[in-house]
Design a protein around this motif. Sequence first.
Motif, PDB file in Angstrom:
ATOM      1  N   TYR A  49       0.834  -1.205   0.000  1.00  0.00           N
ATOM      2  CA  TYR A  49       0.000   0.000   0.000  1.00  0.00           C
ATOM      3  C   TYR A  49       0.868   1.254   0.000  1.00  0.00           C
ATOM      4  O   TYR A  49       2.006   1.233   0.480  1.00  0.00           O
ATOM      5  N   PHE A  50       0.284   2.331  -0.514  1.00  0.00           N
ATOM      6  CA  PHE A  50       0.951   3.634  -0.523  1.00  0.00           C
ATOM      7  C   PHE A  50      -0.054   4.686  -0.088  1.00  0.00           C
ATOM      8  O   PHE A  50      -1.230   4.626  -0.454  1.00  0.00           O
ATOM      9  N   ALA A  51       0.400   5.636   0.706  1.00  0.00           N
ATOM     10  CA  ALA A  51      -0.429   6.778   1.081  1.00  0.00           C
ATOM     11  C   ALA A  51       0.408   8.038   0.951  1.00  0.00           C
ATOM     12  O   ALA A  51       1.627   8.020   1.171  1.00  0.00           O
ATOM     13  N   VAL A  52      -0.258   9.111   0.582  1.00  0.00           N
ATOM     14  CA  VAL A  52       0.373  10.427   0.547  1.00  0.00           C
ATOM     15  C   VAL A  52      -0.534  11.382   1.305  1.00  0.00           C
ATOM     16  O   VAL A  52      -1.750  11.390   1.102  1.00  0.00           O
ATOM     17  N   ALA A  53       0.056  12.146   2.202  1.00  0.00           N
ATOM     18  CA  ALA A  53      -0.669  13.179   2.938  1.00  0.00           C
ATOM     19  C   ALA A  53       0.018  14.502   2.650  1.00  0.00           C
ATOM     20  O   ALA A  53       1.250  14.570   2.602  1.00  0.00           O
ATOM     21  N   ALA A  54      -0.779  15.548   2.436  1.00  0.00           N
ATOM     22  CA  ALA A  54      -0.235  16.869   2.157  1.00  0.00           C
ATOM     23  C   ALA A  54      -0.942  17.895   3.030  1.00  0.00           C
ATOM     24  O   ALA A  54      -2.162  17.857   3.180  1.00  0.00           O
ATOM     25  N   MET A  55      -0.139  18.808   3.594  1.00  0.00           N
ATOM     26  CA  MET A  55      -0.660  19.846   4.463  1.00  0.00           C
ATOM     27  C   MET A  55      -0.181  21.202   3.967  1.00  0.00           C
ATOM     28  O   MET A  55       1.016  21.386   3.724  1.00  0.00           O
ATOM     29  N   SER A  56      -1.106  22.133   3.803  1.00  0.00           N
ATOM     30  CA  SER A  56      -0.711  23.485   3.411  1.00  0.00           C
ATOM     31  C   SER A  56       0.236  24.055   4.460  1.00  0.00           C
ATOM     32  O   SER A  56      -0.019  23.941   5.657  1.00  0.00           O
ATOM     33  N   SER A  57       1.332  24.644   3.994  1.00  0.00           N
ATOM     34  CA  SER A  57       2.308  25.180   4.951  1.00  0.00           C
ATOM     35  C   SER A  57       2.541  26.669   4.698  1.00  0.00           C
ATOM     36  O   SER A  57       1.923  27.504   5.314  1.00  0.00           O
ATOM     37  N   ASN A  58       3.393  27.013   3.759  1.00  0.00           N
ATOM     38  CA  ASN A  58       3.690  28.406   3.456  1.00  0.00           C
ATOM     39  C   ASN A  58       2.705  28.887   2.392  1.00  0.00           C
ATOM     40  O   ASN A  58       2.723  28.401   1.271  1.00  0.00           O
ATOM     41  N   ALA A  62      -4.460  30.347  -1.999  1.00  0.00           N
ATOM     42  CA  ALA A  62      -5.444  29.504  -1.314  1.00  0.00           C
ATOM     43  C   ALA A  62      -4.952  28.083  -1.088  1.00  0.00           C
ATOM     44  O   ALA A  62      -5.738  27.170  -0.894  1.00  0.00           O
ATOM     45  N   GLY A  63      -3.635  27.854  -1.154  1.00  0.00           N
ATOM     46  CA  GLY A  63      -3.056  26.564  -0.805  1.00  0.00           C
ATOM     47  C   GLY A  63      -3.357  25.436  -1.779  1.00  0.00           C
ATOM     48  O   GLY A  63      -3.554  25.652  -2.969  1.00  0.00           O
ATOM     49  N   ILE A  64      -3.401  24.228  -1.239  1.00  0.00           N
ATOM     50  CA  ILE A  64      -3.620  23.024  -2.043  1.00  0.00           C
ATOM     51  C   ILE A  64      -5.035  23.043  -2.609  1.00  0.00           C
ATOM     52  O   ILE A  64      -5.992  23.273  -1.885  1.00  0.00           O
ATOM     53  N   SER A  65      -5.132  22.763  -3.912  1.00  0.00           N
ATOM     54  CA  SER A  65      -6.461  22.674  -4.523  1.00  0.00           C
ATOM     55  C   SER A  65      -6.771  21.266  -5.028  1.00  0.00           C
ATOM     56  O   SER A  65      -7.919  20.961  -5.330  1.00  0.00           O
ATOM     57  N   LYS A  66      -5.741  20.396  -5.097  1.00  0.00           N
ATOM     58  CA  LYS A  66      -5.967  19.006  -5.511  1.00  0.00           C
ATOM     59  C   LYS A  66      -4.765  18.151  -5.104  1.00  0.00           C
ATOM     60  O   LYS A  66      -3.627  18.592  -5.174  1.00  0.00           O
ATOM     61  N   SER A  86      -8.142  13.547  -5.344  1.00  0.00           N
ATOM     62  CA  SER A  86      -9.110  14.180  -4.466  1.00  0.00           C
ATOM     63  C   SER A  86     -10.077  14.990  -5.310  1.00  0.00           C
ATOM     64  O   SER A  86      -9.820  15.279  -6.476  1.00  0.00           O
ATOM     65  N   ALA A  87     -11.161  15.361  -4.708  1.00  0.00           N
ATOM     66  CA  ALA A  87     -12.034  16.343  -5.330  1.00  0.00           C
ATOM     67  C   ALA A  87     -11.312  17.692  -5.259  1.00  0.00           C
ATOM     68  O   ALA A  87     -10.281  17.815  -4.589  1.00  0.00           O
ATOM     69  N   ALA A  88     -11.817  18.686  -5.930  1.00  0.00           N
ATOM     70  CA  ALA A  88     -11.262  20.028  -5.800  1.00  0.00           C
ATOM     71  C   ALA A  88     -11.444  20.472  -4.347  1.00  0.00           C
ATOM     72  O   ALA A  88     -12.511  20.284  -3.766  1.00  0.00           O
ATOM     73  N   VAL A  89     -10.388  21.012  -3.764  1.00  0.00           N
ATOM     74  CA  VAL A  89     -10.435  21.459  -2.374  1.00  0.00           C
ATOM     75  C   VAL A  89      -9.847  22.865  -2.283  1.00  0.00           C
ATOM     76  O   VAL A  89      -9.198  23.339  -3.212  1.00  0.00           O
ATOM     77  N   ASP A  96      -4.283  22.951   7.081  1.00  0.00           N
ATOM     78  CA  ASP A  96      -5.296  22.196   6.338  1.00  0.00           C
ATOM     79  C   ASP A  96      -4.592  21.054   5.613  1.00  0.00           C
ATOM     80  O   ASP A  96      -3.555  21.271   4.989  1.00  0.00           O
ATOM     81  N   TRP A  97      -5.139  19.840   5.703  1.00  0.00           N
ATOM     82  CA  TRP A  97      -4.471  18.701   5.068  1.00  0.00           C
ATOM     83  C   TRP A  97      -5.466  17.733   4.466  1.00  0.00           C
ATOM     84  O   TRP A  97      -6.640  17.753   4.767  1.00  0.00           O
ATOM     85  N   LEU A  98      -4.934  16.872   3.584  1.00  0.00           N
ATOM     86  CA  LEU A  98      -5.719  15.793   2.988  1.00  0.00           C
ATOM     87  C   LEU A  98      -4.806  14.609   2.716  1.00  0.00           C
ATOM     88  O   LEU A  98      -3.584  14.731   2.731  1.00  0.00           O
ATOM     89  N   ILE A  99      -5.434  13.454   2.498  1.00  0.00           N
ATOM     90  CA  ILE A  99      -4.675  12.217   2.312  1.00  0.00           C
ATOM     91  C   ILE A  99      -5.365  11.345   1.266  1.00  0.00           C
ATOM     92  O   ILE A  99      -6.588  11.345   1.167  1.00  0.00           O
ATOM     93  N   GLU A 100      -4.565  10.650   0.485  1.00  0.00           N
ATOM     94  CA  GLU A 100      -5.056   9.660  -0.481  1.00  0.00           C
ATOM     95  C   GLU A 100      -4.232   8.392  -0.276  1.00  0.00           C
ATOM     96  O   GLU A 100      -3.060   8.458   0.107  1.00  0.00           O
TER      97      GLU A 100
END
Length: 157
Positions: A49-58, A62-66, A86-89, A96-100
């Motif tokens: 398995y593989f996972a990636v998590a990303a968190m807006s930092s600097n 409007a930061g991460i959008s996908k 991901s959906a558009a975020v 703020d973070w998301l993971i796939e």
Amino acid sequence: MASAQDSQKVRYENKIEMWDHDPNGTSATVVTPDGGTTQRWMHMADFHYFAVAAMSSNLTGAGISKLEIVAADDATGTNTVVIKESAAVTADAVGDWLIEECSVEEIAQISADNGYSSAYVAGRITVANAADEAAVMYLGYKPRHARDDLTPETTIS
């Protein structure tokens, strides 16, 4: 007193990598700490398995959008295909973070459907402003051969 025992359970059974994603652009970009010069890919031969998590930092915009997981035939991104997205975020606040996540079976099937045999995966991130950055973590989970220091204790040299 802190424990002096070296108990490698998490680091023995997972490969964890962390990156500062600095894309220097607003197009979808494989995780890169240096504006696209060095892409960060993980070889999946030893993991289930593989996972990636990303968190807006600097942030300037409007930061991460996908966030996407992409796979390729090699570590240069040859024959890149999207495995998950991901959906558009609007990750417009620091923290703020998301993971796939995905399985090697998904990677193999989607790659084969596109005529490829992908062995590498990466996170691909779209940000709203070229100056936006993200802190990113990769996780290779359930290795075929667990071992000490699969994740090193430090990358500080």
